[in-house]
Design a protein around this motif. Structure first.
Motif, short mmCIF file in Angstrom:
data_model
loop_
_atom_site.label_atom_id
_atom_site.label_comp_id
_atom_site.label_asym_id
_atom_site.label_seq_id
_atom_site.Cartn_x
_atom_site.Cartn_y
_atom_site.Cartn_z
N LEU A 37 0.50 -1.35 0.02
CA LEU A 37 0.02 0.08 0.28
C LEU A 37 0.90 1.42 -0.58
CD1 LEU A 37 -2.81 -0.73 2.46
CD2 LEU A 37 -2.76 -1.01 0.16
N ALA A 38 0.01 2.36 -0.76
CA ALA A 38 1.42 3.76 -0.95
C ALA A 38 1.24 4.24 0.41
CB ALA A 38 0.58 4.81 -2.08
N PRO A 39 1.74 5.48 1.32
CA PRO A 39 1.98 5.39 2.32
C PRO A 39 0.48 5.95 2.46
CG PRO A 39 4.22 6.59 1.54
CD PRO A 39 3.04 5.55 0.34
N HIS A 40 -0.03 6.85 1.68
CA HIS A 40 -1.33 7.70 2.22
C HIS A 40 -2.53 7.10 2.18
CE1 HIS A 40 -1.67 7.17 -2.12
NE2 HIS A 40 -2.92 7.30 -2.14
N MET A 41 -2.53 5.19 1.69
CA MET A 41 -3.12 4.29 1.74
C MET A 41 -3.43 3.95 3.34
SD MET A 41 -3.61 3.10 -2.27
CE MET A 41 -4.87 2.33 -0.97
N ARG A 42 -2.08 4.34 4.08
CA ARG A 42 -1.68 3.18 5.28
C ARG A 42 -2.30 3.23 6.54
NH1 ARG A 42 3.67 0.13 4.56
NH2 ARG A 42 3.81 0.00 2.57
N ARG A 43 -2.73 5.00 6.74
CA ARG A 43 -4.02 5.47 8.03
C ARG A 43 -2.16 4.63 9.29
NH1 ARG A 43 -9.17 4.84 8.75
NH2 ARG A 43 -8.69 6.01 10.03
N ILE A 44 -1.20 5.74 8.26
CA ILE A 44 -0.13 5.52 9.52
C ILE A 44 0.36 7.21 9.24
CG2 ILE A 44 1.85 5.10 10.03
CD1 ILE A 44 1.69 2.35 9.17
N GLY A 45 0.63 8.28 10.52
CA GLY A 45 1.19 9.33 10.37
C GLY A 45 2.62 9.20 10.87
N THR A 46 2.92 10.37 10.28
CA THR A 46 4.64 10.39 10.89
C THR A 46 4.95 11.83 11.59
OG1 THR A 46 5.03 8.39 8.91
CG2 THR A 46 7.03 9.60 9.57
N LEU A 47 5.37 11.86 11.90
CA LEU A 47 6.21 13.28 12.58
C LEU A 47 8.08 13.19 12.70
CD1 LEU A 47 5.64 15.93 13.36
CD2 LEU A 47 5.36 15.09 16.04
N PHE A 48 8.46 13.61 11.91
CA PHE A 48 9.85 13.67 11.73
C PHE A 48 10.39 15.20 12.75
CE2 PHE A 48 8.02 12.51 7.20
CZ PHE A 48 8.84 11.75 6.76
N GLN A 49 12.00 14.60 12.60
CA GLN A 49 11.90 16.07 13.54
C GLN A 49 12.40 17.69 13.61
OE1 GLN A 49 16.88 15.80 13.49
NE2 GLN A 49 16.20 13.43 12.82
N ASP A 50 11.78 17.81 11.91
CA ASP A 50 11.60 19.39 10.84
C ASP A 50 10.73 19.33 10.92
OD1 ASP A 50 11.95 17.54 9.35
OD2 ASP A 50 13.44 18.13 7.85
N GLY A 51 9.74 18.73 11.35
CA GLY A 51 8.09 19.35 11.03
C GLY A 51 7.46 19.18 9.64
N ARG A 52 8.61 19.43 8.68
CA ARG A 52 8.41 20.16 7.03
C ARG A 52 6.65 20.39 6.73
NH1 ARG A 52 10.72 13.89 6.17
NH2 ARG A 52 13.26 13.97 6.91
N LEU A 53 6.08 21.62 7.66
CA LEU A 53 5.63 22.20 7.09
C LEU A 53 5.05 22.24 5.51
CD1 LEU A 53 4.66 24.02 10.88
CD2 LEU A 53 3.57 21.53 9.61
N PHE A 54 4.16 22.67 5.04
CA PHE A 54 4.21 23.60 3.41
C PHE A 54 4.18 25.29 3.94
CE2 PHE A 54 1.16 19.54 3.11
CZ PHE A 54 2.11 19.22 2.30
N PRO A 55 5.44 26.15 3.50
CA PRO A 55 6.04 26.97 4.13
C PRO A 55 5.02 28.23 3.18
CG PRO A 55 7.22 26.45 2.25
CD PRO A 55 6.72 25.20 2.87
N HIS A 56 3.84 27.98 2.03
CA HIS A 56 2.92 29.36 1.34
C HIS A 56 1.85 28.38 2.02
CE1 HIS A 56 2.79 25.32 -0.38
NE2 HIS A 56 1.59 25.67 -0.94
N LEU A 57 1.62 27.58 3.54
CA LEU A 57 0.78 27.90 3.74
C LEU A 57 -0.09 27.73 4.63
CD1 LEU A 57 -0.84 23.87 1.94
CD2 LEU A 57 -1.41 26.38 1.01
N SER A 58 -0.81 28.84 4.91
CA SER A 58 -1.49 29.15 6.81
C SER A 58 -1.50 27.91 7.38
CB SER A 58 -2.49 29.90 5.89
OG SER A 58 -3.64 29.13 6.35
N ILE A 59 -1.49 28.21 8.20
CA ILE A 59 -1.05 26.84 9.35
C ILE A 59 -2.51 26.32 10.14
CG2 ILE A 59 -1.28 26.66 11.57
CD1 ILE A 59 1.44 27.39 10.69
N LYS A 60 -3.82 26.89 9.44
CA LYS A 60 -4.59 26.34 9.12
C LYS A 60 -5.10 25.42 8.06
CE LYS A 60 -10.03 26.78 8.90
NZ LYS A 60 -11.37 28.04 9.10
N LYS A 61 -4.34 25.63 6.94
CA LYS A 61 -4.12 24.94 6.11
C LYS A 61 -3.02 23.82 5.91
CE LYS A 61 -6.42 28.30 2.14
NZ LYS A 61 -5.98 29.51 1.23
N ASN A 62 -2.24 23.98 6.47
CA ASN A 62 -1.08 22.88 6.79
C ASN A 62 -2.18 21.73 7.77
OD1 ASN A 62 1.53 22.82 6.40
ND2 ASN A 62 1.07 25.09 6.42
#
Length: 212
Positions: free
Chosen positions: A70-95
């Motif tokens: 199964l592809a990552p988005h189909m596994r129902r597994i959440g991942t948190l990395f050490q650097d957060g990896r937020l989308f810089p162009h999106l607001s926090i709400k949209k992230n």
């Protein structure tokens, strides 16, 4: 229940894991290069094992014999990395809602307002990631992962880039998630004090092999 029976080799480095995990938080530690991040990548679907199977709560995520991967988005597994990896162009709400929008409405078991309240994010929703501190970014990244309503949360040294003050801010939120939302976690860290604070079971990985 997470049933892991996998083998992965790259050159002389081999990850060979056979474990059944049913604890609420499993701490994973070991020296650099021992296979901690590789194992999380294998579980999350970012790296394909050479053989074996991965079964989460009765659902097959990977099985080499059955040719299931199964592809990552189909596994129902959440991942948190050490650097957060937020989308810089999106607001926090949209992230945050990016994670929510990945999940079909009928599979959403965690609500946006509940996560915003639990992680104390209401003051940040209109901001961009560059306006937040390191600890605030990790709270947002954690919220985004939770809003995918995961069956398992993988945390890959999520506090290693933070100073002690910020670590002490984030750890209680992780404990709250363990106690209130009850999503199983695999928590990787070099810091045994973090693992001992959160984990019910501790495993050591060295040269790709796990001992408990």
């Amino acid at each position: 229940m997470l049933d892991i029976h996998i083998r992965f080799a790259r050159g002389d480095f081999v990850v060979n894991v056979q474990q059944k995990i049913d604890s609420s938080v499993t701490g994973l530690f070991g020296p650099s290069g021992s296979g901690k991040s590789t194992l999380l990548g294998l579980l999350g679907g970012f790296i394909k094992p050479d053989s074996g199977h991965i079964i989460l709560d009765g659902s097959c995520l990977f099985d080499s014999a059955k040719r299931v991967n199964l592809a990552p988005h189909m596994r129902r597994i959440g991942t948190l990395f050490q650097d957060g990896r937020l989308f810089p162009h999106l607001s926090i709400k949209k992230n945050l809602t990016y994670g929510l929008n990945l999940i079909a409405e009928e599979n959403r078991v965690i609500q946006f307002d509940a996560i915003v309240e639990m992680l104390e994010l209401s003051d940040f929703l209109g901001r961009r990631p560059h306006e937040l501190s390191g600890g605030e970014i990790q709270r947002v990244a954690l919220g985004r992962a939770l809003l995918t309503s995961p069956k398992l949360l993988l945390l890959d040294e999520p506090l290693s880039s933070l100073d002690m003050r910020l670590r002490q801010q984030i750890l209680p939120f992780l404990k709250l998630i363990k106690d209130e939302i009850k999503i199983p976690m695999i928590y990787v860290s070099h810091d045994m004090s973090e693992i001992e604070y959160l984990a019910d079971k501790i495993m050591r990985i060295e040269a790709g092999n796990i001992s408990t």
